[in-house]
Write a protein that holds these residues in place. Structure first.
Motif, PDB file in Angstrom:
ATOM      1  N   LEU A 153      -3.389  17.010  -0.453  1.00 23.27           N
ATOM      2  CA  LEU A 153      -2.622  16.225  -1.427  1.00 23.27           C
ATOM      3  C   LEU A 153      -2.632  14.748  -1.067  1.00 23.27           C
ATOM      4  N   LEU A 154      -2.494  14.464   0.227  1.00 21.36           N
ATOM      5  CA  LEU A 154      -2.465  13.073   0.674  1.00 21.36           C
ATOM      6  C   LEU A 154      -3.789  12.376   0.365  1.00 21.36           C
ATOM      7  N   LYS A 155      -4.897  13.076   0.615  1.00 26.14           N
ATOM      8  CA  LYS A 155      -6.217  12.503   0.313  1.00 26.14           C
ATOM      9  C   LYS A 155      -6.356  12.220  -1.180  1.00 26.14           C
ATOM     10  N   LYS A 156      -5.866  13.164  -2.000  1.00 25.18           N
ATOM     11  CA  LYS A 156      -5.943  13.002  -3.449  1.00 25.18           C
ATOM     12  C   LYS A 156      -5.175  11.757  -3.901  1.00 25.18           C
ATOM     13  N   TYR A 157      -3.955  11.584  -3.380  1.00 22.57           N
ATOM     14  CA  TYR A 157      -3.135  10.454  -3.818  1.00 22.57           C
ATOM     15  C   TYR A 157      -3.623   9.124  -3.226  1.00 22.57           C
ATOM     16  N   THR A 158      -4.240   9.179  -2.068  1.00 27.40           N
ATOM     17  CA  THR A 158      -4.836   7.963  -1.499  1.00 27.40           C
ATOM     18  C   THR A 158      -5.930   7.444  -2.428  1.00 27.40           C
ATOM     19  N   GLN A 159      -6.762   8.362  -2.928  1.00 26.38           N
ATOM     20  CA  GLN A 159      -7.842   7.977  -3.849  1.00 26.38           C
ATOM     21  C   GLN A 159      -7.300   7.503  -5.189  1.00 26.38           C
ATOM     22  N   SER A 160      -6.343   8.239  -5.751  1.00 26.34           N
ATOM     23  CA  SER A 160      -5.820   7.867  -7.069  1.00 26.34           C
ATOM     24  C   SER A 160      -5.035   6.553  -7.021  1.00 26.34           C
ATOM     25  N   ALA A 161      -4.482   6.223  -5.852  1.00 31.10           N
ATOM     26  CA  ALA A 161      -3.757   4.956  -5.711  1.00 31.10           C
ATOM     27  C   ALA A 161      -4.702   3.786  -5.462  1.00 31.10           C
ATOM     28  N   GLY A 162      -5.990   4.088  -5.253  1.00 32.31           N
ATOM     29  CA  GLY A 162      -6.977   3.034  -5.013  1.00 32.31           C
ATOM     30  C   GLY A 162      -6.861   2.385  -3.654  1.00 32.31           C
ATOM     31  N   ILE A 163      -6.357   3.130  -2.673  1.00 25.37           N
ATOM     32  CA  ILE A 163      -6.207   2.599  -1.310  1.00 25.37           C
ATOM     33  C   ILE A 163      -7.486   2.878  -0.536  1.00 25.37           C
ATOM     34  N   MET A 164      -8.157   1.816  -0.135  1.00 27.70           N
ATOM     35  CA  MET A 164      -9.459   1.946   0.526  1.00 27.70           C
ATOM     36  C   MET A 164      -9.300   2.009   2.053  1.00 27.70           C
ATOM     37  N   GLN A 211       0.823  -1.204   0.000  1.00 29.18           N
ATOM     38  CA  GLN A 211       0.000   0.000   0.000  1.00 29.18           C
ATOM     39  C   GLN A 211       0.863   1.262   0.000  1.00 29.18           C
ATOM     40  N   VAL A 212       1.952   1.226   0.780  1.00 27.00           N
ATOM     41  CA  VAL A 212       2.867   2.366   0.808  1.00 27.00           C
ATOM     42  C   VAL A 212       3.459   2.607  -0.582  1.00 27.00           C
ATOM     43  N   GLU A 213       3.861   1.531  -1.241  1.00 28.25           N
ATOM     44  CA  GLU A 213       4.434   1.654  -2.589  1.00 28.25           C
ATOM     45  C   GLU A 213       3.413   2.236  -3.567  1.00 28.25           C
ATOM     46  N   GLN A 214       2.151   1.798  -3.458  1.00 27.52           N
ATOM     47  CA  GLN A 214       1.098   2.356  -4.311  1.00 27.52           C
ATOM     48  C   GLN A 214       0.959   3.859  -4.094  1.00 27.52           C
ATOM     49  N   LEU A 215       0.974   4.259  -2.830  1.00 25.37           N
ATOM     50  CA  LEU A 215       0.816   5.675  -2.495  1.00 25.37           C
ATOM     51  C   LEU A 215       2.006   6.497  -2.994  1.00 25.37           C
ATOM     52  N   LEU A 216       3.211   6.009  -2.787  1.00 27.60           N
ATOM     53  CA  LEU A 216       4.408   6.771  -3.153  1.00 27.60           C
ATOM     54  C   LEU A 216       4.587   6.865  -4.664  1.00 27.60           C
ATOM     55  N   ASN A 217       3.991   5.928  -5.393  1.00 31.05           N
ATOM     56  CA  ASN A 217       4.090   5.950  -6.855  1.00 31.05           C
ATOM     57  C   ASN A 217       2.957   6.739  -7.512  1.00 31.05           C
ATOM     58  N   ALA A 218       2.031   7.275  -6.703  1.00 36.71           N
ATOM     59  CA  ALA A 218       0.858   7.959  -7.262  1.00 36.71           C
ATOM     60  C   ALA A 218       1.158   9.314  -7.915  1.00 36.71           C
ATOM     61  N   PRO A 219       2.072  10.148  -7.368  1.00 39.17           N
ATOM     62  CA  PRO A 219       2.294  11.458  -7.998  1.00 39.17           C
ATOM     63  C   PRO A 219       2.912  11.355  -9.392  1.00 39.17           C
ATOM     64  N   ASP A 220       2.580  12.324 -10.233  1.00 45.09           N
ATOM     65  CA  ASP A 220       3.161  12.433 -11.577  1.00 45.09           C
ATOM     66  C   ASP A 220       4.467  13.209 -11.457  1.00 45.09           C
ATOM     67  N   ASN A 221       5.571  12.500 -11.559  1.00 42.77           N
ATOM     68  CA  ASN A 221       6.882  13.094 -11.317  1.00 42.77           C
ATOM     69  C   ASN A 221       7.325  14.050 -12.414  1.00 42.77           C
ATOM     70  N   LEU A 222       6.561  14.161 -13.504  1.00 48.14           N
ATOM     71  CA  LEU A 222       6.969  14.974 -14.654  1.00 48.14           C
ATOM     72  C   LEU A 222       6.573  16.442 -14.501  1.00 48.14           C
ATOM     73  N   THR A 223       5.765  16.757 -13.502  1.00 49.51           N
ATOM     74  CA  THR A 223       5.383  18.151 -13.252  1.00 49.51           C
ATOM     75  C   THR A 223       6.105  18.647 -11.993  1.00 49.51           C
ATOM     76  N   PRO A 224       6.338  19.961 -11.858  1.00 46.25           N
ATOM     77  CA  PRO A 224       6.996  20.475 -10.646  1.00 46.25           C
ATOM     78  C   PRO A 224       6.239  20.098  -9.369  1.00 46.25           C
ATOM     79  N   ALA A 225       4.901  20.241  -9.406  1.00 43.60           N
ATOM     80  CA  ALA A 225       4.103  19.896  -8.222  1.00 43.60           C
ATOM     81  C   ALA A 225       4.153  18.397  -7.943  1.00 43.60           C
ATOM     82  N   GLY A 226       4.125  17.586  -8.999  1.00 40.77           N
ATOM     83  CA  GLY A 226       4.203  16.140  -8.829  1.00 40.77           C
ATOM     84  C   GLY A 226       5.538  15.714  -8.261  1.00 40.77           C
ATOM     85  N   ALA A 227       6.624  16.347  -8.725  1.00 40.35           N
ATOM     86  CA  ALA A 227       7.962  16.046  -8.194  1.00 40.35           C
ATOM     87  C   ALA A 227       8.044  16.411  -6.718  1.00 40.35           C
ATOM     88  N   ARG A 228       7.427  17.546  -6.364  1.00 43.49           N
ATOM     89  CA  ARG A 228       7.374  17.960  -4.950  1.00 43.49           C
ATOM     90  C   ARG A 228       6.606  16.949  -4.106  1.00 43.49           C
TER      91      ARG A 228
END
Length: 293
Positions: free
Chosen positions: A222-233, A113-130
């Motif tokens: 941001l955390l809530k957004k990535y939790t949802q996009s990672a599909g973590i219930m 689950q941690v790996e799913q969450l940490l891989n959720a951001p889009d690293n190609l944008t400045p905000a995603g890299a942050r």
């Protein structure tokens, strides 16, 4: 009332170095207590029976034992202060029994689950890299979200993989972090942060879209957004990654004292809760896998 509460809050801020949120919590608890007593009762006239009556009042309102216990702790600290300052001779909270609070085991994510969450951001944008760097560092070090957003550029030693962190009460600790977090930070600082900085000159590592220091509330969103996009219930808070950090370390044989130091716990009994989590998880794994469990 204000004449008594504000000097106490100032004492907590200066002598104990408590955060603004914690100070506000003390203030709210005390204001609620004195509203219950009414304007005719001065702080110095309060007796034990009135403290007990207030706790009973909170229970009648359906407040949980944790809330009742916290309110008593605030009132008790306030009267300790009045006695310390020689405003009172007798502390009305001395023999008031603290409600029993059942210790709840902290929520912990699995490694997957941690790996799913940490891989959720889009690293190609400045905000995603942050966001990637923030999540990686939070899990790599187990720091609190308030500590995360307060990190300054000079607090990072990227070549050695160490972070200088100022915790509760202004206590400094040095925490190592691994290669994956190191790479995420390097990428963000070189590629993402300059585009967010907007030439404002902020020394904060993690910046929002205006070029200012990221807030705790901003990171929560941001955390809530990535939790949802990672599909973590699972309902995740920033502290969930802190809990997961400690539990995963102990599961893999880390020394309890080392984990205590990294988390910044003053008392090792606070850290020991994670040993209960690891035992519970082992028991669950046994029950799920053993044919005669």
């Amino acid at each position: 009332m204000e004449q008594r509460i504000e000097p106490f809050v100032e004492y907590l801020a200066v002598e104990r170095g408590l955060s603004l949120n914690t100070l506000d919590s003390y203030r709210r608890d005390l204001e609620s207590f004195f509203r219950y007593l009414g304007p005719e009762i001065r702080a110095v006239d309060v007796r034990q029976i009135q403290v007990i009556g207030y706790l009973a009042h909170l229970r009648k309102l359906g407040r949980a034992n944790t809330t009742v216990s916290r309110n008593l702790a605030s009132i008790r600290s306030f009267y300790h202060f009045l006695v310390r300052e020689e405003i009172l001779e007798v502390d009305p909270t001395v023999n008031v029994e603290t409600p029993k609070v059942e210790k709840r085991l902290p929520k912990v994510l699995t490694v997957h689950q941690v790996e799913q969450l940490l891989n959720a951001p889009d690293n190609l944008t400045p905000a995603g890299a942050r966001d990637k760097a923030m999540l990686e560092l939070l899990y790599a070090t187990g720091i609190r979200v308030s500590e995360l957003v307060s990190i300054q550029v000079d607090d990072l030693n990227l070549s050695a993989g160490f972070l200088r962190c100022l915790g509760k009460g202004g206590k400094e600790r040095i925490i190592p972090f691994g290669e994956i977090a190191q790479q995420a930070l390097l990428y963000y600082i070189n590629m993402g942060r300059p585009k967010l900085a907007r030439s404002k000159g902020s020394r904060a590592v993690f910046l929002n879209h205006l070029g200012d220091q990221m807030s705790r509330q901003g990171f929560w969103k941001l955390l809530k957004k990535y939790t949802q996009s990672a599909g973590i219930m699972v309902d995740i808070t920033p502290h969930t990654l802190r809990h997961s950090f400690a539990t995963h370390l102990l599961e893999r044989g880390a020394d309890l004292r080392a984990v205590q130091e990294m988390l910044g716990h003053a008392d090792i009994s606070t850290t020991q809760i994670y040993t209960h989590v690891t035992r519970t998880r082992l028991k669950e794994a046994y029950a799920a896998a053993h044919p005669r469990a």
